[in-house]
Design an enzyme around this catalytic site. Structure first.
Site: not given
Ligand code: EPZ
Length: 423
Positions: A22-23, A120, A125, A310, A402
């Protein structure tokens, strides 16, 4: 809303085929906006988030179509210059990954209006790093009425350091840099396999990217007509594979997972072996044999190649029936223990202290009605139900739908007593 009813106690045995990730599918489908023409993406999982992304692309003017029958994992996306670069709130609020269209639209069409995703269940996020990265490439970013209004006559190469490792942040800025004028240096990038897959797909389209898979990527921008449509297969879903591996371990089963990438699962494999599972892997497949009762393990989530956040909820389900106490630390998101109270309803003994969960293994779980709160929490409850004595009803299964393609059918094929109760 559909529910799943699971009668626990059945050992899982047999073979399960892993679907496309998915990702990986979500950023790659967004990347089709970078080039006109007909894109062909194969091994695309048929699940809700992908359907949402295809709906969003359709609204923008990139028409995706999924094959049927045996071709149902093939998606073609027809992209023309007649694009409406807007991602409305109604779609973005259902799937935060919609924000991935921002970079490609800005790079290709010079403007984009994308709803802010909002928070969420698992955390605030924010997308501040996405926006800072695009600004570093010369984008003019304005926030108004819950939307990001981004403009750039032509993005220009720049240097940006992500101060937090962000998967979709890296993907968004990478896609934008591909068409920037000049060279971009992106540092502290995410190194997840899905980020690598996206970068490789962009290169096959004509992008020029070095340092793929490392924390520093150097992107030499190309002209729009240098990019051709994507023709690419989606890599196997390591989180689905990990979820089924834990389903095997928690039931003391013996399952072979095919069409998977064992090397994407090293951190999980290490923990499962520590818990007493036997794992052997060949090219493209892995065999998991679960112990009668797992040993406790300690774990902390970190960006790849560390233990994936995840998979945290799923490992906690395994630890809840382990012989001994486990300490699980969630370092990536601020609120990813929503499954704890529901596992508690099934008899698990988990105490949360900030980012750390202390799990005291119990001999048995008892089936109960439980509520899914987010995608991976719902997977955790299904796993606990597979082990629990009696019947477990998992409510709000739309969370599960999802991110997993026909999970209950795959589990039933392996011997689980699991049924979807449609409402
Ligand atoms: C991706 O989400 C995945 N989704 C998530 O999978 C996964 O849990 C996550 O990466 C971590 O591996 C997809 O790829 C579609 P991040 P993403 O930006 O990119 C902070 C699932 O279950 N952050 O890597 O949204 C954020 O708050 C989903 O399939 C900022 O502060 O996650 C978090 O604490 C859930 N500012 C950390 O970074 C930003 O601009 C990592 O989040 C972006 C992120």
């Amino acid at each position: 809303m559909d529910r799943l009813r699971i009668n626990g106690g059945k050992r899982l045995e047999g073979v399960a085929r892993i679907s496309g990730a998915k990702n990986a599918a979500l950023p790659m489908l967004a990347a089709t906006l970078l080039a006109d023409g007909e894109h062909t993406v194969t091994n695309v999982p048929d699940l809700a988030d992908v359907r949402t992304m295809l709906r969003l692309l359709g609204r923008i003017g990139a028409y995706g179509e999924r094959g049927n029958g045996r071709g149902r994992h093939r998606v073609t996306v027809e992209v023309s210059t007649d694009i409406d670069p807007v991602a409305e709130y109604d779609l973005v609020k259902t799937m935060r990954a919609s924000v991935l269209v921002l970079g490609p639209l800005l790079a290709r069409h010079g403007r984009a209006r994308v709803s802010l995703p909002g928070g969420c269940a698992i955390g605030a996020r924010p997308i501040d790093l996405h926006l800072q990265g695009l600004s570093a490439l010369g984008a003019n970013i304005r926030l108004a009425h819950g939307y990001v209004e981004a403009k750039a006559r032509r993005l220009k190469g720049g240097r940006f350091v992500f101060d937090t490792v962000t998967v979709t942040g890296t993907e968004n800025v990478l896609m934008a840099a591909v068409l920037a004028k000049g060279t971009s240096v992106l540092e502290n990038c995410a190194r997840e396999p899905e980020v690598v897959e996206l970068a490789r797909a962009l290169v096959t389209m004509g992008a020029r990217i070095e340092g793929i898979g490392t924390e520093t990527m150097v992107v030499r921008g190309v002209e729009k007509d240098a990019l051709s449509p994507m023709k690419r297969a989606i890599c196997p879903d390591r989180i689905e594979a990990g979820t089924l591996a834990i389903a095997t371990a928690i039931t003391g089963g013996d399952v072979t997972l095919t069409e998977c990438e064992p090397r994407h699962l090293d951190a999980l494999t290490e923990k499962l072996r520590e818990a007493g599972a036997e794992i052997s892997s060949l090219e493209g497949s892995m065999r998991v044999k679960g112990p009668p009762r797992p040993c406790s393990v300690d774990m902390r989530t970190t960006p790849y190649p560390g233990f994936p956040t995840d998979m945290q909820a799923q490992l906690m389900a395994l630890c809840s029936i382990a012989n001994g106490s486990s300490v699980i630390s969630e370092q990536v998101f601020e609120n990813r223990f929503m499954h704890v109270s529901e596992l508690g309803r099934m008899g698990a003994n988990v105490r949360v202290d900030g980012h750390t969960a202390h799990v005291k293994g119990v001999e048995r779980l008892s089936g109960a009605p439980v509520m899914a709160t987010d995608l991976r929490a719902s997977a955790s409850l299904v796993l606990a139900g597979l082990r629990a004595e009696g019947s477990t009803i998992v409510q709000r299964v739309y969370h599960l739908d999802r991110g997993y393609e026909r999970l209950e059918a795959k589990l039933r094929k392996l011997g689980a007593d699991i049924r979807r109760l449609r409402q």
